[in-house]
Scaffold this motif. Structure first.
Motif, PDB file in Angstrom:
ATOM      1  N   LEU A 219      47.150  27.924  28.971  1.00  0.00           N
ATOM      2  CA  LEU A 219      45.712  28.132  28.848  1.00  0.00           C
ATOM      3  C   LEU A 219      45.318  29.545  29.266  1.00  0.00           C
ATOM      4  O   LEU A 219      44.477  30.187  28.628  1.00  0.00           O
ATOM      5  N   SER A 220      45.941  30.049  30.331  1.00  0.00           N
ATOM      6  CA  SER A 220      45.639  31.403  30.788  1.00  0.00           C
ATOM      7  C   SER A 220      46.108  32.442  29.784  1.00  0.00           C
ATOM      8  O   SER A 220      45.428  33.446  29.531  1.00  0.00           O
ATOM      9  N   TRP A 221      47.295  32.223  29.207  1.00  0.00           N
ATOM     10  CA  TRP A 221      47.830  33.174  28.237  1.00  0.00           C
ATOM     11  C   TRP A 221      46.916  33.280  27.019  1.00  0.00           C
ATOM     12  O   TRP A 221      46.709  34.383  26.488  1.00  0.00           O
ATOM     13  N   LEU A 222      46.342  32.173  26.598  1.00  0.00           N
ATOM     14  CA  LEU A 222      45.406  32.213  25.474  1.00  0.00           C
ATOM     15  C   LEU A 222      44.174  33.048  25.803  1.00  0.00           C
ATOM     16  O   LEU A 222      43.627  33.744  24.932  1.00  0.00           O
ATOM     17  N   GLN A 223      43.735  33.001  27.051  1.00  0.00           N
ATOM     18  CA  GLN A 223      42.613  33.829  27.465  1.00  0.00           C
ATOM     19  C   GLN A 223      42.989  35.305  27.457  1.00  0.00           C
ATOM     20  O   GLN A 223      42.209  36.169  27.033  1.00  0.00           O
ATOM     21  N   LEU A 224      44.200  35.592  27.892  1.00  0.00           N
ATOM     22  CA  LEU A 224      44.630  36.984  28.015  1.00  0.00           C
ATOM     23  C   LEU A 224      44.978  37.626  26.678  1.00  0.00           C
ATOM     24  O   LEU A 224      44.826  38.833  26.506  1.00  0.00           O
ATOM     25  N   ASN A 225      45.465  36.824  25.715  1.00  0.00           N
ATOM     26  CA  ASN A 225      45.883  37.406  24.434  1.00  0.00           C
ATOM     27  C   ASN A 225      44.856  37.200  23.323  1.00  0.00           C
ATOM     28  O   ASN A 225      45.157  37.409  22.144  1.00  0.00           O
ATOM     29  N   GLY A 226      43.669  36.769  23.696  1.00  0.00           N
ATOM     30  CA  GLY A 226      42.606  36.616  22.709  1.00  0.00           C
ATOM     31  C   GLY A 226      42.659  35.333  21.909  1.00  0.00           C
ATOM     32  O   GLY A 226      42.093  35.238  20.815  1.00  0.00           O
ATOM     33  N   GLY A 227      43.360  34.314  22.426  1.00  0.00           N
ATOM     34  CA  GLY A 227      43.388  33.014  21.766  1.00  0.00           C
ATOM     35  C   GLY A 227      44.377  32.910  20.627  1.00  0.00           C
ATOM     36  O   GLY A 227      44.224  32.044  19.759  1.00  0.00           O
ATOM     37  N   VAL A 228      45.409  33.758  20.641  1.00  0.00           N
ATOM     38  CA  VAL A 228      46.412  33.745  19.581  1.00  0.00           C
ATOM     39  C   VAL A 228      47.546  32.791  19.951  1.00  0.00           C
ATOM     40  O   VAL A 228      48.120  32.898  21.037  1.00  0.00           O
ATOM     41  N   LEU A 229      47.867  31.878  19.058  1.00  0.00           N
ATOM     42  CA  LEU A 229      48.954  30.937  19.303  1.00  0.00           C
ATOM     43  C   LEU A 229      50.277  31.601  18.913  1.00  0.00           C
ATOM     44  O   LEU A 229      50.867  31.317  17.874  1.00  0.00           O
ATOM     45  N   ASP A 230      50.751  32.495  19.786  1.00  0.00           N
ATOM     46  CA  ASP A 230      51.975  33.231  19.493  1.00  0.00           C
ATOM     47  C   ASP A 230      53.194  32.486  20.030  1.00  0.00           C
ATOM     48  O   ASP A 230      53.098  31.368  20.540  1.00  0.00           O
TER      49      ASP A 230
ATOM     50  N   PRO B 202      39.353  41.099  33.250  1.00  0.00           N
ATOM     51  CA  PRO B 202      40.665  40.972  32.585  1.00  0.00           C
ATOM     52  C   PRO B 202      41.819  41.565  33.379  1.00  0.00           C
ATOM     53  O   PRO B 202      42.909  40.979  33.410  1.00  0.00           O
ATOM     54  N   GLU B 203      41.617  42.708  34.014  1.00  0.00           N
ATOM     55  CA  GLU B 203      42.735  43.343  34.729  1.00  0.00           C
ATOM     56  C   GLU B 203      43.144  42.539  35.958  1.00  0.00           C
ATOM     57  O   GLU B 203      44.332  42.372  36.247  1.00  0.00           O
ATOM     58  N   ILE B 204      42.169  42.029  36.689  1.00  0.00           N
ATOM     59  CA  ILE B 204      42.482  41.177  37.833  1.00  0.00           C
ATOM     60  C   ILE B 204      43.200  39.920  37.354  1.00  0.00           C
ATOM     61  O   ILE B 204      44.136  39.436  37.996  1.00  0.00           O
ATOM     62  N   SER B 205      42.771  39.411  36.216  1.00  0.00           N
ATOM     63  CA  SER B 205      43.412  38.221  35.664  1.00  0.00           C
ATOM     64  C   SER B 205      44.868  38.497  35.313  1.00  0.00           C
ATOM     65  O   SER B 205      45.746  37.662  35.567  1.00  0.00           O
ATOM     66  N   TRP B 206      45.146  39.662  34.731  1.00  0.00           N
ATOM     67  CA  TRP B 206      46.531  40.032  34.439  1.00  0.00           C
ATOM     68  C   TRP B 206      47.357  40.129  35.717  1.00  0.00           C
ATOM     69  O   TRP B 206      48.521  39.715  35.756  1.00  0.00           O
ATOM     70  N   LEU B 207      46.765  40.678  36.764  1.00  0.00           N
ATOM     71  CA  LEU B 207      47.467  40.817  38.046  1.00  0.00           C
ATOM     72  C   LEU B 207      47.887  39.451  38.578  1.00  0.00           C
ATOM     73  O   LEU B 207      49.067  39.234  38.928  1.00  0.00           O
ATOM     74  N   PHE B 208      46.963  38.522  38.626  1.00  0.00           N
ATOM     75  CA  PHE B 208      47.270  37.204  39.186  1.00  0.00           C
ATOM     76  C   PHE B 208      48.210  36.423  38.271  1.00  0.00           C
ATOM     77  O   PHE B 208      49.091  35.706  38.752  1.00  0.00           O
ATOM     78  N   PHE B 209      48.024  36.560  36.965  1.00  0.00           N
ATOM     79  CA  PHE B 209      48.906  35.863  36.033  1.00  0.00           C
ATOM     80  C   PHE B 209      50.340  36.353  36.191  1.00  0.00           C
ATOM     81  O   PHE B 209      51.283  35.550  36.205  1.00  0.00           O
ATOM     82  N   SER B 210      50.513  37.657  36.326  1.00  0.00           N
ATOM     83  CA  SER B 210      51.856  38.221  36.490  1.00  0.00           C
ATOM     84  C   SER B 210      52.518  37.697  37.759  1.00  0.00           C
ATOM     85  O   SER B 210      53.686  37.285  37.745  1.00  0.00           O
ATOM     86  N   ALA B 211      51.764  37.712  38.856  1.00  0.00           N
ATOM     87  CA  ALA B 211      52.319  37.223  40.121  1.00  0.00           C
ATOM     88  C   ALA B 211      52.670  35.746  40.024  1.00  0.00           C
ATOM     89  O   ALA B 211      53.756  35.313  40.458  1.00  0.00           O
TER      90      ALA B 211
ATOM     91  N   VAL C  96      45.876  30.049  37.538  1.00  0.00           N
ATOM     92  CA  VAL C  96      44.548  29.509  37.219  1.00  0.00           C
ATOM     93  C   VAL C  96      43.515  30.626  37.072  1.00  0.00           C
ATOM     94  O   VAL C  96      42.552  30.494  36.298  1.00  0.00           O
ATOM     95  N   VAL C  97      43.698  31.722  37.784  1.00  0.00           N
ATOM     96  CA  VAL C  97      42.687  32.789  37.844  1.00  0.00           C
ATOM     97  C   VAL C  97      42.209  33.245  36.464  1.00  0.00           C
ATOM     98  O   VAL C  97      40.999  33.362  36.236  1.00  0.00           O
ATOM     99  N   PRO C  98      43.105  33.528  35.491  1.00  0.00           N
ATOM    100  CA  PRO C  98      42.611  34.033  34.200  1.00  0.00           C
ATOM    101  C   PRO C  98      41.850  33.021  33.355  1.00  0.00           C
ATOM    102  O   PRO C  98      41.149  33.426  32.415  1.00  0.00           O
ATOM    103  N   VAL C  99      41.983  31.729  33.627  1.00  0.00           N
ATOM    104  CA  VAL C  99      41.350  30.719  32.768  1.00  0.00           C
ATOM    105  C   VAL C  99      39.849  30.980  32.664  1.00  0.00           C
ATOM    106  O   VAL C  99      39.255  30.877  31.586  1.00  0.00           O
ATOM    107  N   ALA C 100      39.234  31.351  33.787  1.00  0.00           N
ATOM    108  CA  ALA C 100      37.817  31.733  33.752  1.00  0.00           C
ATOM    109  C   ALA C 100      37.633  33.228  33.953  1.00  0.00           C
ATOM    110  O   ALA C 100      36.610  33.787  33.542  1.00  0.00           O
ATOM    111  N   GLY C 101      38.612  33.883  34.576  1.00  0.00           N
ATOM    112  CA  GLY C 101      38.449  35.286  34.940  1.00  0.00           C
ATOM    113  C   GLY C 101      38.230  36.221  33.769  1.00  0.00           C
ATOM    114  O   GLY C 101      37.414  37.156  33.837  1.00  0.00           O
ATOM    115  N   VAL C 102      38.924  36.000  32.669  1.00  0.00           N
ATOM    116  CA  VAL C 102      38.773  36.865  31.495  1.00  0.00           C
ATOM    117  C   VAL C 102      37.362  36.748  30.932  1.00  0.00           C
ATOM    118  O   VAL C 102      36.690  37.755  30.665  1.00  0.00           O
TER     119      VAL C 102
END
Length: 333
Positions: free
Chosen positions: A228-239, A177-186, A166-172
């Motif tokens: 939802l978090s991945w979209l925040q981290l990758n700039g909203g790209v539907l990869d 961004p870096e803290i968001s990557w940390l929590f997303f990875s964990a 959940v952290v990156p959804v608003a964190g980015v």
């Protein structure tokens, strides 16, 4: 919500004679998660369907009020009945619900961001720090001296992992961004590990007790939130990875649907609040995917999920209020 725990794993509580406060469970914070999830879903409906902004704001203030009330009672339990509080923390099932406290804070911060960015940042920082501490504490408890059996494993074990995702959804958007990557990875790594354990328990061991059966819906939440978090981290790209996450949530929806007849036959219990946040996450992710992929069929499906979410939360609020009036909750197991 103490009735979500299997009887076989119940631990004696020395403070039980002190009344219903001793049985006020940490799992009450699932109701805050549900209301905050509804607020976020209504905000997405505002963007997708032009719904009035005030609907999401009402849900947000309801979530905040619920959080404050539940926090007061749970704090009183911790202060006045420390043995009951410690017994809950040491319980092999309930310990997984403690991160619901900080997930609630993170979700409230996420819902606050569009209307009060500075306040949202402060609330998010508190939730992020608390989530990190609780994740480490729960994991330490899991790998410590405490013995676990297969009956203790349930989809509720995803809660600590979901909190990190959940952290990156608003964190980015808030500038972290870096803290968001940390929590997303964990969160992502431990979701995969816990998914293996939970599926092993569901397939090869005894079925979930009736009162834990609604927690199956939690299976939907991790991939939906991760999308939802991945979209925040990758700039909203539907990869490709975003697509895998979204469609995984639909796969788990199908799996949960096969168990719906069993769940609907159960009498009401506070564990039913486990239905709310996963459906909210699925609703938001479906509408977001539909927006990016320009798929009207998914927009319609998102509208169905939104209607289902509103119905679920409305029923849970009404039924919980009735249970409170009847004195059916915060009772010994």
């Amino acid at each position: 919500m103490s009735d979500v725990t299997p009887q076989a794993s119940a631990a004696p509580v020395a403070d039980a004679p002190h009344g219903r406060l001793a049985h006020f469970p940490v799992t009450f914070f699932a109701s805050v998660m549900g209301l905050a999830g509804l607020a976020l879903a209504l905000h997405r409906a505002e963007l997708s369907f032009g719904w009035p902004q005030w609907l999401g704001q009402v849900a947000l203030w309801a979530a905040i009020a619920d959080f404050l009330v539940v926090s007061v009672f749970f704090a009183l339990k911790a202060l006045r009945l420390p043995k009951a509080f410690a017994a809950e923390w040491n319980h092999p099932v309930r310990i997984a619900f403690f991160p619901a406290i900080t997930i609630s804070v993170l979700l409230i911060a996420t819902a606050l961001r569009p209307v009060a960015g500075d306040a949202a940042r402060v609330v998010w920082l508190a939730g992020m720090l608390g989530q990190g501490a609780l994740t480490l504490a729960v994991l330490s408890g899991w790998i410590g001296h405490r013995p676990f059996q297969h009956i203790h494993i349930s989809p509720a074990w995803f809660i600590p992992a979901v909190g990190n995702i959940v952290v990156p959804v608003a964190g980015v958007a808030l500038g972290f961004p870096e803290i968001s990557w940390l929590f997303f990875s964990a969160g992502l790594v431990f979701w995969v590990v816990l998914l293996t354990l939970v599926m092993n328990r569901l397939i090869f061991h005894d079925p979930l007790p009736g009162r834990l059966l609604p927690t199956l819906v939690i299976l939907i939440a991790p991939p939906a939130v991760a999308f939802l978090s991945w979209l925040q981290l990758n700039g909203g790209v539907l990869d490709g990875f975003a697509r895998v996450l979204f469609y995984t949530s639909l796969v788990f929806l199908g799996l949960v649907a096969t168990q719906a007849p069993k769940i609907l036959k159960l009498p009401f219990a506070m564990s039913w609040w486990a239905l709310s946040f996963p459906v909210a996450a699925l609703t938001i992710s479906t509408l977001r995917y539909a927006e990016l992929a320009q798929l009207p069929a998914l927009t319609a499906l998102g509208a169905v999920f939104l209607a289902l979410l509103v119905g679920i939360v409305g029923y849970l609020i009404a039924r919980t209020g009735l249970a409170i009036l009847r004195g059916e909750i915060c009772q010994p197991e």
